[in-house]
Design an enzyme around this catalytic site. Sequence first.
Site, short mmCIF file in Angstrom:
data_model
loop_
_atom_site.label_atom_id
_atom_site.label_comp_id
_atom_site.label_asym_id
_atom_site.label_seq_id
_atom_site.Cartn_x
_atom_site.Cartn_y
_atom_site.Cartn_z
N ASP A 177 0.83 -1.19 0.00
CA ASP A 177 0.00 0.00 0.00
C ASP A 177 0.87 1.25 0.00
O ASP A 177 0.38 2.35 -0.04
CB ASP A 177 -0.84 -0.05 1.30
CG ASP A 177 -2.06 0.82 1.25
OD1 ASP A 177 -2.76 0.88 2.25
OD2 ASP A 177 -2.27 1.44 0.21
N CYS A 230 -20.20 -11.23 5.83
CA CYS A 230 -19.80 -12.15 4.75
C CYS A 230 -19.72 -13.58 5.26
O CYS A 230 -19.01 -13.86 6.23
CB CYS A 230 -18.45 -11.74 4.17
SG CYS A 230 -17.84 -12.92 2.95
C1 B12 Z 1 -8.22 3.34 -1.84
C2 B12 Z 1 -8.38 2.22 -0.82
C3 B12 Z 1 -9.48 2.27 0.05
C4 B12 Z 1 -10.62 3.24 -0.14
C5 B12 Z 1 -11.50 2.81 -1.34
C6 B12 Z 1 -11.82 1.33 -1.34
C7 B12 Z 1 -12.00 0.73 -2.75
N1 B12 Z 1 -12.76 -0.35 -2.83
O1 B12 Z 1 -11.43 1.24 -3.68
C8 B12 Z 1 -11.35 3.19 1.23
C9 B12 Z 1 -10.78 4.28 2.14
C10 B12 Z 1 -12.87 3.32 1.19
C11 B12 Z 1 -10.88 1.84 1.75
C12 B12 Z 1 -11.57 1.10 2.70
C13 B12 Z 1 -11.14 -0.11 3.18
N2 B12 Z 1 -9.94 -0.71 2.97
CO1 B12 Z 1 -8.70 -0.08 1.63
N3 B12 Z 1 -7.44 0.26 0.23
C14 B12 Z 1 -7.43 1.17 -0.72
C15 B12 Z 1 -6.22 0.95 -1.66
C16 B12 Z 1 -5.15 1.95 -1.27
C17 B12 Z 1 -6.52 1.06 -3.16
C18 B12 Z 1 -7.81 0.26 -3.60
C19 B12 Z 1 -8.06 0.51 -5.08
O2 B12 Z 1 -7.20 0.26 -5.89
N4 B12 Z 1 -9.23 1.05 -5.41
C20 B12 Z 1 -9.55 1.38 -6.79
C21 B12 Z 1 -10.93 0.82 -7.20
C22 B12 Z 1 -11.22 1.03 -8.65
O3 B12 Z 1 -10.85 -0.56 -6.95
P1 B12 Z 1 -11.97 -1.40 -6.23
O4 B12 Z 1 -13.06 -0.56 -5.71
O5 B12 Z 1 -11.29 -2.29 -5.32
O6 B12 Z 1 -12.60 -2.21 -7.44
C23 B12 Z 1 -11.89 -3.24 -8.03
C24 B12 Z 1 -12.72 -4.50 -8.11
O7 B12 Z 1 -14.03 -4.32 -7.80
C25 B12 Z 1 -12.48 -4.94 -9.50
N5 B12 Z 1 -13.58 -5.63 -10.12
C26 B12 Z 1 -13.55 -6.91 -10.20
N6 B12 Z 1 -14.59 -7.33 -10.90
C27 B12 Z 1 -15.31 -6.27 -11.30
C28 B12 Z 1 -16.48 -6.16 -12.04
C29 B12 Z 1 -16.96 -4.94 -12.28
C30 B12 Z 1 -18.22 -4.81 -13.11
C31 B12 Z 1 -16.25 -3.85 -11.80
C32 B12 Z 1 -16.74 -2.48 -12.07
C33 B12 Z 1 -15.09 -3.97 -11.03
C34 B12 Z 1 -14.65 -5.18 -10.80
O8 B12 Z 1 -11.98 -3.90 -10.27
C35 B12 Z 1 -11.59 -2.84 -9.47
C36 B12 Z 1 -10.11 -2.57 -9.68
O9 B12 Z 1 -9.31 -3.67 -9.32
C37 B12 Z 1 -5.83 -0.55 -1.30
C38 B12 Z 1 -4.33 -0.86 -1.39
C39 B12 Z 1 -3.89 -1.03 -2.85
N7 B12 Z 1 -2.83 -0.32 -3.17
O10 B12 Z 1 -4.49 -1.74 -3.60
C40 B12 Z 1 -6.33 -0.70 0.16
C41 B12 Z 1 -6.93 -2.05 0.56
C42 B12 Z 1 -7.86 -2.54 -0.52
N8 B12 Z 1 -7.76 -1.74 1.72
C43 B12 Z 1 -7.82 -2.68 2.61
C44 B12 Z 1 -8.68 -2.68 3.75
C45 B12 Z 1 -8.40 -3.70 4.86
C46 B12 Z 1 -9.76 -1.77 3.82
C47 B12 Z 1 -10.92 -1.81 4.85
C48 B12 Z 1 -11.45 -3.19 5.19
C49 B12 Z 1 -10.47 -1.06 6.13
C50 B12 Z 1 -11.61 -0.83 7.14
N9 B12 Z 1 -12.02 -1.84 7.83
O11 B12 Z 1 -12.09 0.28 7.23
C51 B12 Z 1 -12.01 -0.95 4.11
C52 B12 Z 1 -12.94 -1.84 3.24
C53 B12 Z 1 -13.90 -1.08 2.36
C54 B12 Z 1 -14.21 -1.85 1.05
N10 B12 Z 1 -15.28 -2.62 1.05
O12 B12 Z 1 -13.41 -1.75 0.12
C55 B12 Z 1 -6.91 -3.85 2.23
C56 B12 Z 1 -7.83 -5.02 1.76
C57 B12 Z 1 -7.30 -6.42 2.01
C58 B12 Z 1 -8.25 -7.47 1.40
N11 B12 Z 1 -8.49 -8.56 2.08
O13 B12 Z 1 -8.80 -7.23 0.30
C59 B12 Z 1 -6.00 -3.21 1.10
C60 B12 Z 1 -5.58 -4.19 0.00
C61 B12 Z 1 -4.72 -2.66 1.80
C62 B12 Z 1 -3.67 -3.76 2.11
N12 B12 Z 1 -2.46 -3.55 1.68
O14 B12 Z 1 -3.98 -4.76 2.70
N13 B12 Z 1 -9.74 1.44 1.12
#
Ligand code: B12
Length: 366
Positions: A148, A263
């Site tokens: 991260d 979950c």
């Molecule tokens: C920004 C971020 C946040 C943001 C935004 C979350 C988000 N979902 O983007 C906020 C602050 C809200 C957040 C919250 C949390 N986070 Co955070 N976060 C990050 C970070 C830095 C980037 C995530 C990212 O790339 N987002 C970009 C968007 C576009 O991605 P996405 O929403 O995940 O969507 C993906 C999938 O859905 C996927 N996808 C797959 N199939 C499909 C189908 C369709 C149709 C679509 C559209 C997309 C899709 O495509 C997208 C891109 O990969 C990562 C670390 C990292 N560098 O990756 C940690 C990370 C994801 N977070 C983490 C954690 C622990 C949390 C929390 C649980 C903390 C808490 N308890 O409060 C919450 C959970 C909220 C949630 N349900 O996501 C961990 C998750 C570990 C795991 N087991 O997955 C990470 C990996 C950090 C780490 N190094 O461990 N986080």
Amino acid sequence: MTNASNTTKEAPTAGDLAALRRRLEGWARELGFEALGITDLDPGPHRAYLEAWLAAGHHGSMLWMERHKALRTDPTLLQPGTLRVLSLRMNYLPAGDTPEAVLANPRKAYIARYALGRDYHKVLRPRLARLAERIEREVGGQHRALTDSAPLLEKAYAEKGGLGWIGKNTLLLNQEAGSWFLLGEILSTVPFPVDAPSTGDPCGSCSRCLTACPTDAFLGPRQLDARRCLAYQTIENRGPIPEALRRPLGNRIFGCDDCQLVCPFTKFAQATTEPDFAPRHDFQDGELLAFFRWDEATWEARTAGSPLRRPGFEGWLRNVAVALGNAPFDREIIAALEARRAEASPLVREHIDWALGEQAAKAPGK
Ligand code: B12
């Protein structure tokens, strides 16, 4: 991390790398990781998903997600010559934890489970660096450890490396651990054999996470509008919490676990054995009033080395004030809010006033 000795190493054969791959699993476990997965650099559809998410503004004020977006899906921009992403996961749920009980008690403070102990960046990164050093001693190459701490779509590469699948709550899920684990990576210039990606969608027709979200932050399966997520509001947002999200915030003063707690796969979660993730102070089930009465020096002392530092003391007071507004009517809460009002920053005062209004509305006879 290159030193003179490994640059002259004879190139390892595919057989050497396959054998080393098997040993890596053991080395990773010695360092506290539960599993390791290796994949190539192709992000597949995730680059487009990221682009669409950013274009829709779903990242809110997390401009750092936009600033380095190209790097997130091209690790060679983070380390030239990179051929593989090694993803690793580490459990963080404390043994015997009862998060639902804390969440259900409006006088208690709910803190996301990943933040109860030491900051995971400080725990995972040195371990990843030690593993990278060990690999280099064995087969040379260049390696970069990150968790991260650098722009990379961690979940996408972990899914492709076979560590689990991206669930409808957008978190990486694993049949043996639910989603209660953190991710870290090593970028490698060594052409290790890649692991089979996770296939299928074990979520199936379940959508408990989507419906359980207290603020309806999910636009659909795997699509989160971060601006509506309480983790974003309590950790990343430095401004006022939108009024419409204050009551749903409940007693969640830092992060939110609701989409994990419901979950079905979390019932398989294994408790962490990592001492650094042991809950500190009484973050596991502390009293809102006690946390609100902390002065800045106490807050600094108690949150040293903890993820709780991220929103700052002002963010902490803002979040706790909202949670106090959501607590049952209590003259002691009103007194504590009023006592802090005079010296509060404009941001905190605005949330204190909101909380006083909520308390007044619950006064007996109202
Ligand atoms: C920004 C971020 C946040 C943001 C935004 C979350 C988000 N979902 O983007 C906020 C602050 C809200 C957040 C919250 C949390 N986070 Co955070 N976060 C990050 C970070 C830095 C980037 C995530 C990212 O790339 N987002 C970009 C968007 C576009 O991605 P996405 O929403 O995940 O969507 C993906 C999938 O859905 C996927 N996808 C797959 N199939 C499909 C189908 C369709 C149709 C679509 C559209 C997309 C899709 O495509 C997208 C891109 O990969 C990562 C670390 C990292 N560098 O990756 C940690 C990370 C994801 N977070 C983490 C954690 C622990 C949390 C929390 C649980 C903390 C808490 N308890 O409060 C919450 C959970 C909220 C949630 N349900 O996501 C961990 C998750 C570990 C795991 N087991 O997955 C990470 C990996 C950090 C780490 N190094 O461990 N986080």
